[in-house]
Design an enzyme around this catalytic site. Structure first.
Site, PDB file in Angstrom:
ATOM      1  N   ASP A 270      29.592  38.894  32.652  1.00  0.00           N
ATOM      2  CA  ASP A 270      29.017  38.258  34.255  1.00  0.00           C
ATOM      3  C   ASP A 270      27.666  38.018  33.767  1.00  0.00           C
ATOM      4  O   ASP A 270      27.238  38.440  33.206  1.00  0.00           O
ATOM      5  CB  ASP A 270      29.789  39.749  34.664  1.00  0.00           C
ATOM      6  CG  ASP A 270      29.782  39.213  35.642  1.00  0.00           C
ATOM      7  OD1 ASP A 270      29.304  37.670  36.352  1.00  0.00           O
ATOM      8  OD2 ASP A 270      30.185  39.884  36.925  1.00  0.00           O
ATOM      9  N   ASP A 331      32.796  35.575  44.914  1.00  0.00           N
ATOM     10  CA  ASP A 331      34.314  37.397  44.242  1.00  0.00           C
ATOM     11  C   ASP A 331      35.170  37.199  45.258  1.00  0.00           C
ATOM     12  O   ASP A 331      34.512  37.467  46.656  1.00  0.00           O
ATOM     13  CB  ASP A 331      33.876  38.813  44.449  1.00  0.00           C
ATOM     14  CG  ASP A 331      32.803  38.715  43.916  1.00  0.00           C
ATOM     15  OD1 ASP A 331      32.550  38.233  42.616  1.00  0.00           O
ATOM     16  OD2 ASP A 331      32.311  40.365  42.690  1.00  0.00           O
TER      17      ASP A 331
HETATM   18  C1  GLA Z   1      30.807  40.058  39.480  1.00  0.00           C
HETATM   19  C2  GLA Z   1      31.996  40.097  39.523  1.00  0.00           C
HETATM   20  C3  GLA Z   1      33.387  40.896  39.972  1.00  0.00           C
HETATM   21  C4  GLA Z   1      32.903  41.957  38.989  1.00  0.00           C
HETATM   22  C5  GLA Z   1      31.898  42.861  38.909  1.00  0.00           C
HETATM   23  C6  GLA Z   1      31.681  44.119  38.746  1.00  0.00           C
HETATM   24  O1  GLA Z   1      31.036  40.590  40.981  1.00  0.00           O
HETATM   25  O2  GLA Z   1      32.515  38.391  40.173  1.00  0.00           O
HETATM   26  O3  GLA Z   1      34.949  39.936  39.000  1.00  0.00           O
HETATM   27  O4  GLA Z   1      33.253  41.666  37.836  1.00  0.00           O
HETATM   28  O5  GLA Z   1      31.064  41.829  39.047  1.00  0.00           O
HETATM   29  O6  GLA Z   1      30.167  44.807  38.423  1.00  0.00           O
END
Ligand code: GLA
Length: 504
Positions: A270, A331
């Site tokens: 990420d 998200d």
């Molecule tokens: C980001 C990702 C989520 C999750 C969070 C964890 O927002 O998009 O899917 O993995 O980080 O902190």
């Protein structure tokens, strides 16, 4: 000495006696230490240097490393400067201020959604050295890394949507057990993925340790493997992950090896905090390549899941860095509006999807309670039509019969998992009514009639929607009913769907 050098030396010799005896300094010059700043962005130090009227300096943070002072100036006894902002296109920079009181500095500013209002005390050059941010270099791109692990979209479960960062060893084990007990494993869900929140600190050798909630990672992966499942983990190429845990910056190879040694089969990587360091296509791509290559070099089969929200058209390069799925959106949340925006309007381009490379509109919310059964059926149908990864996001122990019927529907799963790997798309849109088609390996076509309106509708699907001249077999994938032709029209509940598999 050249003629011009001689002249320059002569001028310098003449000029020196007239230079000011001491350079003008601001009261802010020097090193300032912040010992108790909140973790985000984790301000640790400020350094200010002035020369005459020119002031320069930087604020060091744990999230973003050094943040450079731009156009630093004194205004009414306050040091004022601009700092580059992040992820906020309306505010590319923010104005920060530093005031002085009782020999201490008060630093105020903002970066993305972190507010900074911190007191700092005077430090030394030695402190500055100790707190200096250690930059690392990205490798250049090398040969593309071919994917080998996801001929069809990956299926499994991830901790994030339900548990956020509150995840631990016992819960992960319980999810593995529930995956088996519910029959979801046998329906095709394979991965049990630990998302953010497992990380502790690095040991003296730099090896990342899990936090106290994960006492023995190897024992945990063994436990999950013993149930015929695979297990995934999460990191970020930045110094911090999105929830503020230790990221892989400066430790990419080491972390890849750690994950392999622990027995992980999947890594979600990420961009959080890394988007400060890697903020253009070239560096983002190389930062993923660095991990993709490191994973491959461990010799263990570790499926590489890219999470950078679709920046720089990730579908066009995700495969090159060894990625076999890549997030295409921000998200998901457990509400129809967000799910629909992501699934209908913002998923990646169908031409980028196919075996070993899948657009990922984020994990499933089915079973988390924020949508109606019709809306969850739409969620499942839309993801299946999109050949999206199916990563469940609820507490598997609390899978109701209704939700199980949605998640374990083998007819719908077969559309998602079709080996031809075509990402379906809308073939006809009339206002809030959308007809989608997805050609399948056996020559049949999945058709879905989506009603995005808040009231029921009656609408049609035709052989033409499926790109066929006529159809001889129609299977309703939600009811299971099989007929020899399409109905004249279909009733679709509010926010609902009718999904068919039609054969010529
Ligand atoms: C980001 C990702 C989520 C999750 C969070 C964890 O927002 O998009 O899917 O993995 O980080 O902190």
């Amino acid at each position: 000495m050249s003629r011009s050098a001689v002249i320059a030396a002569a001028l310098a010799a003449v000029a020196l006696p007239f230079a000011p005896a001491a350079q003008a300094k601001t009261p802010f010059d020097g090193v300032w230490l912040f010992d108790e700043a909140p973790d985000r962005p984790g301000v640790t130090m400020m350094e200010v240097r002035s020369k005459g009227d020119a002031i320069e300096g930087e604020v060091t943070t744990q999230w973003y490393g050094p943040v450079t002072m731009q156009n630093a100036r004194m205004e009414d006894g306050t040091l004022t400067f601009e700092a580059t902002n992040i992820n906020d296109w309306d505010h590319p920079t923010r104005t920060w201020h530093v005031a002085m009181a009782d020999g201490k500095v008060q630093l105020t500013g903002q970066i993305w959604f972190s507010e900074i209002d911190e007191t700092g005390h005077k430090g030394t050059a030695k402190d500055a050295k100790a707190r200096a941010f250690a930059f690392t270099e990205l490798p250049e791109m090398g040969a593309p890394i071919p994917g080998t692990l996801a001929p069809t979209p990956p299926m499994g479960w991830s901790s994030w949507n339900k548990f956020d960062e509150h995840i631990d060893d016992a819960t992960v084990r319980a999810m593995a057990d529930a995956m088996v007990a519910t029959g979801l494993r046998d329906a095709g869900y394979t991965y049990i993925n630990i998302d953010d929140g497992w990380q502790g600190t690095r040991d003296a050798s730099g090896a990342l340790q899990p936090n106290a909630k994960f006492p023995d990672m190897k024992a945990l992966t063994d436990y999950v493997h013993a149930r015929g499942l695979k297990i995934g983990i999460y990191s970020s190429q930045g110094p911090k992950t999105c929830a503020g845990y230790e990221g892989s910056y400066g430790h990419v190879k080491q972390d890849a090896q750690t994950f392999a040694d622990w027995g992980f089969d999947y890594l979600k990587y990420d961009l959080c905090s890394g988007e400060w360091f890697y903020n253009d296509r070239d560096t983002v791509v190389r930062s993923y390549y660095e991990m993709g290559k490191a994973l491959r070099e461990t010799g263990r089969d570790i499926l590489f899941s890219l999470c950078e929200y679709g920046r720089f058209e990730v579908g066009s390069w995700g495969r090159d860095v060894g990625g076999e799925l890549w997030r295409t959106t921000g998200d998901i949340t457990d509400d129809y509006k967000t799910m629909a925006q992501i699934g209908f309007d913002h998923n990646g381009k169908p031409e980028h999807a196919g075996p070993h490379g899948w657009n990922d509109p984020d994990m499933l919310e089915i079973g988390n309670g924020g949508m109606s059964a019709d809306e969850y059926r739409t969620h499942m149908s839309l993801w299946a039509m999109s050949a999206a990864p199916l990563m469940m996001g609820h507490d598997l122990r609390e899978t109701s019969a209704d939700m199980l019927a949605i998640l374990a529907n083998r007819r719908v799963i077969a559309v998602d998992q079709d080996t031809r790997g075509i990402q379906g798309q809308a073939v006809r849109t009339e206002g809030t009514t959308e007809v989608w088609a997805k050609p399948l390996a056996d020559g049949s076509v999945a058709l879905a009639l989506f009603n995005r309106a808040e009231a029921p509708i009656t609408a049609t699907m035709s052989a033409g929607d499926a790109g066929l001249a006529s159809v001889s077999k129609v299977e309703d994938l939600w009811s299971g009913a099989v007929t020899s032709g399409l109905a004249g029209s279909y009733e679709v509940p509010a926010h609902g769907v009718v999904m068919l598999r039609v054969t010529a």
